[in-house]
Write a protein that holds these residues in place. Structure first.
Motif: not given
Ligand code: PNS
Length: 166
Positions: A13-16, A41-43, A46-48, A74-81, A110-113
């Protein structure tokens, strides 16, 4: 004996904004470890960003067009997990450039796990790319420096086409 091996899918994941050679190297290595890698690719509203989501996706797609097993989404703006869970991914892969990257990433791993049982795999960044960040590359380019050693051709092309500086 017959058995069906589960497909191993990972998410990078990332902004790229934009994708650079450090990302590229880590994603290519991840593709060697997993059957399929999704570059997500995240959105974050609050980020520019310097580039739109479509532009960031397009640069990543062009960069990986010749490599099999790498999907750009696209990853959208939700939780990565949740995203990883919904895509059936068992791991997140992140590159580490420094101990401060690790300090930043460890609580998220740790949170994602805990949220979805998703493991995070850290790959040590290749030494010649440890200084790279999208932010620094954008600044060097905006101030007239040569970034051709740091980004894939698709990004150079996009910048040459006159994407407006922000
Ligand atoms: O390239 P970036 O901006 O450092 O990527 C950050 C990214 C997308 C990996 C991070 O912002 C992310 O994990 N966003 C998803 C929101 C989320 O799950 N938040 C809780 C994280 S434990």
């Amino acid at each position: 004996m017959h058995y069906i091996r589960r497909m191993r899918r990972a998410v990078c994941p990332g902004s790229f904004d934009p994708i650079h050679n450090g990302h590229l190297e880590v994603i290519a290595r991840a593709a060697g470890l997993f059957d399929e890698v999704i570059v997500a690719v995240s959105t974050n509203y609050s980020k520019k960003y310097r580039f739109t989501l479509e532009e960031r996706l397009e640069m990543a797609r062009q960069t990986f067009s010749a490599l099999r097993g790498i999907l750009i989404e696209p990853m959208g703006e939700g939780l990565l997990a949740k995203y990883c869970h919904d895509r059936g991914a068992s791991a997140i892969v992140k590159g580490l450039r420094s101990s401060s990257d690790f300090d930043y990433e460890l609580p998220m791993a740790t949170m994602n796990r805990q949220l979805a049982g998703i493991e995070t795999v850290f790959l040590p960044g290749e030494s010649r790319y440890l200084h790279l960040s999208s932010t620094m590359i954008k600044e060097v380019h905006t101030l007239g420096g040569d970034i051709s050693d740091f980004v894939p051709k698709a990004v150079l092309k996009k910048l040459a086409s006159g994407a407006p500086a922000t």
